[in-house]
Scaffold this motif. Structure first.
Motif, PDB file in Angstrom:
ATOM      1  N   MET A   1      -6.601 -11.966  -6.821  1.00  0.00           N
ATOM      2  CA  MET A   1      -7.284 -13.241  -6.992  1.00  0.00           C
ATOM      3  C   MET A   1      -8.261 -13.523  -5.860  1.00  0.00           C
ATOM      4  N   THR A   2      -7.861 -13.185  -4.609  1.00  0.00           N
ATOM      5  CA  THR A   2      -8.747 -13.435  -3.478  1.00  0.00           C
ATOM      6  C   THR A   2     -10.086 -12.747  -3.669  1.00  0.00           C
ATOM      7  N   ALA A   3     -10.055 -11.531  -4.242  1.00  0.00           N
ATOM      8  CA  ALA A   3     -11.281 -10.765  -4.441  1.00  0.00           C
ATOM      9  C   ALA A   3     -12.261 -11.500  -5.336  1.00  0.00           C
ATOM     10  N   GLU A   4     -11.767 -12.358  -6.233  1.00  0.00           N
ATOM     11  CA  GLU A   4     -12.659 -13.098  -7.117  1.00  0.00           C
ATOM     12  C   GLU A   4     -13.552 -14.047  -6.343  1.00  0.00           C
ATOM     13  N   LEU A   5     -13.061 -14.576  -5.246  1.00  0.00           N
ATOM     14  CA  LEU A   5     -13.822 -15.542  -4.464  1.00  0.00           C
ATOM     15  C   LEU A   5     -14.813 -14.872  -3.519  1.00  0.00           C
ATOM     16  N   LEU A   6     -14.644 -13.586  -3.265  1.00  0.00           N
ATOM     17  CA  LEU A   6     -15.563 -12.845  -2.412  1.00  0.00           C
ATOM     18  C   LEU A   6     -16.458 -11.969  -3.283  1.00  0.00           C
ATOM     19  N   SER A   7     -17.719 -11.848  -2.889  1.00  0.00           N
ATOM     20  CA  SER A   7     -18.700 -11.130  -3.707  1.00  0.00           C
ATOM     21  C   SER A   7     -18.613  -9.623  -3.564  1.00  0.00           C
ATOM     22  N   GLY A   8     -17.958  -9.145  -2.513  1.00  0.00           N
ATOM     23  CA  GLY A   8     -17.906  -7.716  -2.249  1.00  0.00           C
ATOM     24  C   GLY A   8     -19.041  -7.243  -1.362  1.00  0.00           C
ATOM     25  N   THR A   9     -19.919  -8.145  -0.967  1.00  0.00           N
ATOM     26  CA  THR A   9     -21.013  -7.802  -0.069  1.00  0.00           C
ATOM     27  C   THR A   9     -20.470  -7.429   1.311  1.00  0.00           C
ATOM     28  N   LYS A  10     -21.051  -6.410   1.909  1.00  0.00           N
ATOM     29  CA  LYS A  10     -20.605  -5.968   3.235  1.00  0.00           C
ATOM     30  C   LYS A  10     -20.812  -7.082   4.260  1.00  0.00           C
ATOM     31  N   PHE A  11     -19.811  -7.305   5.098  1.00  0.00           N
ATOM     32  CA  PHE A  11     -19.904  -8.347   6.117  1.00  0.00           C
ATOM     33  C   PHE A  11     -20.995  -7.994   7.132  1.00  0.00           C
ATOM     34  N   PRO A  12     -21.833  -8.974   7.507  1.00  0.00           N
ATOM     35  CA  PRO A  12     -22.949  -8.684   8.416  1.00  0.00           C
ATOM     36  C   PRO A  12     -22.619  -8.896   9.890  1.00  0.00           C
ATOM     37  N   PHE A  13     -21.358  -9.176  10.208  1.00  0.00           N
ATOM     38  CA  PHE A  13     -20.991  -9.556  11.569  1.00  0.00           C
ATOM     39  C   PHE A  13     -20.820  -8.348  12.490  1.00  0.00           C
ATOM     40  N   CYS A  14     -20.913  -8.594  13.794  1.00  0.00           N
ATOM     41  CA  CYS A  14     -20.692  -7.550  14.794  1.00  0.00           C
ATOM     42  C   CYS A  14     -19.231  -7.063  14.722  1.00  0.00           C
ATOM     43  N   PRO A  15     -18.970  -5.827  15.116  1.00  0.00           N
ATOM     44  CA  PRO A  15     -17.582  -5.348  15.177  1.00  0.00           C
ATOM     45  C   PRO A  15     -16.749  -6.255  16.079  1.00  0.00           C
ATOM     46  N   GLY A  16     -15.577  -6.649  15.601  1.00  0.00           N
ATOM     47  CA  GLY A  16     -14.697  -7.499  16.390  1.00  0.00           C
ATOM     48  C   GLY A  16     -14.993  -8.979  16.292  1.00  0.00           C
ATOM     49  N   CYS A  17     -16.032  -9.377  15.563  1.00  0.00           N
ATOM     50  CA  CYS A  17     -16.391 -10.792  15.440  1.00  0.00           C
ATOM     51  C   CYS A  17     -15.299 -11.552  14.692  1.00  0.00           C
ATOM     52  N   GLY A  18     -15.041 -12.776  15.119  1.00  0.00           N
ATOM     53  CA  GLY A  18     -14.003 -13.577  14.483  1.00  0.00           C
ATOM     54  C   GLY A  18     -14.399 -14.169  13.147  1.00  0.00           C
ATOM     55  N   HIS A  19     -15.690 -14.118  12.797  1.00  0.00           N
ATOM     56  CA  HIS A  19     -16.114 -14.711  11.532  1.00  0.00           C
ATOM     57  C   HIS A  19     -15.590 -13.944  10.324  1.00  0.00           C
ATOM     58  N   GLY A  20     -15.422 -12.621  10.464  1.00  0.00           N
ATOM     59  CA  GLY A  20     -14.918 -11.823   9.358  1.00  0.00           C
ATOM     60  C   GLY A  20     -13.529 -12.263   8.917  1.00  0.00           C
ATOM     61  N   PRO A  21     -12.543 -12.314   9.837  1.00  0.00           N
ATOM     62  CA  PRO A  21     -11.215 -12.802   9.458  1.00  0.00           C
ATOM     63  C   PRO A  21     -11.234 -14.225   8.914  1.00  0.00           C
ATOM     64  N   THR A  22     -12.122 -15.062   9.437  1.00  0.00           N
ATOM     65  CA  THR A  22     -12.209 -16.436   8.940  1.00  0.00           C
ATOM     66  C   THR A  22     -12.635 -16.461   7.482  1.00  0.00           C
ATOM     67  N   VAL A  23     -13.635 -15.652   7.128  1.00  0.00           N
ATOM     68  CA  VAL A  23     -14.092 -15.575   5.734  1.00  0.00           C
ATOM     69  C   VAL A  23     -12.932 -15.163   4.830  1.00  0.00           C
ATOM     70  N   LYS A  24     -12.187 -14.145   5.227  1.00  0.00           N
ATOM     71  CA  LYS A  24     -11.072 -13.668   4.403  1.00  0.00           C
ATOM     72  C   LYS A  24      -9.995 -14.734   4.262  1.00  0.00           C
TER      73      LYS A  24
END
Length: 421
Positions: A1-24
């Motif tokens: 179900m979570t995958a439905e809310l995400l587009s599958g687009t590659k995350f544009p953030f720097c390695p180790g950035c905290g925004h990636g986990p926040t999006v998930k």
């Protein structure tokens, strides 16, 4: 179900950035609350966290720096639908710049959730301190700024927010977001976030520099929309009358792609107005990088004989490209059905079939986009040239625009057979 809310687009953030986990975690929490993609409106603004728009398969809205709470408030009031979830997201820089918008949304107890990703700095512009940068962070990094930081959680709570939480541990993010999403009224979740280039690089370091976690709740009336009849905001003088006839069969979508400062947006607006003057329904929207004034500039225009209820243009019928910046942006959307027009200065891929013309030669850097539009209309016959001329004549640069349209129309007449390459 979570995958439905995400587009599958590659995350544009720097390695180790905290925004990636926040999006998930946002996607996990929304899914846990039972929301589907079309139940959610995500509103963002400028900054690294403003790159989230294409990552979600929900409705998205992108605004100016610090303004996401104000835009989200407008969405909430406009929707007037408790079954939809409006989520605004901004960084600590955006929260500082738009603090009054944040406080107003909290004061009114607007039914929305604001997520503040706090990495203690302005990450996109080089690591300057924000109004939420703690004294511990500034002392450790020898930053000479003695001004005390805002406590955004306390400010929101005192303003009237129904639910406020600060999270410094990744494993608690989903839990706090679920609580926020389930709370009627205004909720705010401040999430401590890593920034490898300029901020904290390890969680232990981030926790040491961040304020203590907190959860604050209070009851209060949720903002309600009072519907009332008002006069139109659009005077008759601004309504374009149908003066011409069009040859558009049903609906046609046009993508115009170029570079910043090349008049792409202006040319697209004139095309949309010409369509309206020819009795059609028309929409126009533009896209350009967060850093305004550089890189690509793309505009989409839809012309239709019927009402346009959806302004998306996934598969344009016509793609007009006048610069290499525009080509890079438009190339992934050049489907087999699209008719493609290129300026002769564009480096055409060998596998691309396109009609090539000297638009820059006719009208220069700032007029090539309009010349391309005028040329396409002349060869396609979908709109009368008079409709475009009438639209252009009302512009403050009307005299120059009319010259460009005339020159491009003449090019179309002289060059009956397009050069293919």
């Amino acid at each position: 179900m979570t995958a439905e809310l995400l587009s599958g687009t590659k995350f544009p953030f720097c390695p180790g950035c905290g925004h990636g986990p926040t999006v998930k975690n946002i996607a996990k929490a929304l899914t846990a609350c039972g929301y589907r993609p079309l139940d959610v409106v995500l509103v963002s603004d400028i900054g690294c966290c403003g790159l989230v728009d294409p990552l979600f398969a929900t409705h998205t809205l992108h605004g100016l720096h610090g303004r996401s709470p104000a835009l989200a408030t407008g969405v909430v009031m406009g929707l007037n639908n408790p079954g939809k979830k409006v989520v605004a997201i901004q960084g600590d820089g955006g929260a500082t710049i738009g603090l009054q918008h944040l406080l107003e949304a909290a004061r009114r107890n607007t039914n929305m959730t604001l997520i503040v990703t706090n990495n203690l700095i302005y990450g996109m512009t080089g690591g300057q301190v924000s109004g939420l940068s703690t004294n511990e962070f500034k002392d450790e990094n020898h930053i000479a700024d003695e001004a005390p930081p805002f406590d955004v959680c306390q400010l929101a709570h005192q303003a009237g927010a129904a639910y406020v939480a600060r999270v410094n541990t990744p494993k608690s993010i989903t839990e706090k977001l679920i609580e926020a999403f389930a709370t009627p009224g205004f909720s705010l979740v401040e999430i401590a976030s890593l920034c490898q280039p300029y901020g904290a690089k390890k969680m232990a370091q981030l926790r040491a520099w961040s304020r203590e976690e907190v959860v604050l709740r209070q009851a209060g009336p949720v903002a309600a929309l009072k519907v009332r009849e008002t006069e139109t905001l659009l005077p008759e003088s601004r309504v374009l009358p149908a003066m011409f006839s069009a040859g558009v069969p049903g609906r046609i979508g046009v993508m115009l792609a170029g570079s910043a400062g090349g008049g792409v947006q202006s040319a697209a607006k004139l095309l949309a107005k010409a369509g309206i003057l020819a009795g059609l329904a028309a929409t126009m929207k533009g896209e350009y990088p967060i850093t305004v004034g550089t890189g690509f500039s793309v505009a989409e225009v839809i012309l239709s004989n019927n009402e346009i209820n959806y302004t998306g243009l996934e598969n344009p019928d016509v793609v007009i490209v006048v610069t290499n910046d525009g080509l890079l942006k438009a190339r992934p959307r050049m489907g087999a059905q699209a008719r493609i027009y290129l300026d002769s200065q564009v480096d055409k891929p060998t596998d691309l079939t396109a009609e090539v013309f000297d638009f820059h030669k006719v009208a220069g850097k700032k007029g090539a986009a309009l010349a391309a539009i005028a040329h396409w209309l002349a060869v396609s016959g979908l709109l009368p040239a008079a409709a475009l001329r009438t639209a252009a004549s009302k512009h403050k640069y009307g005299a120059e625009f009319l010259k460009i349209i005339a020159a491009a129309t003449e090019l179309a007449v002289v060059q009956q057979e397009p050069r293919m390459r």
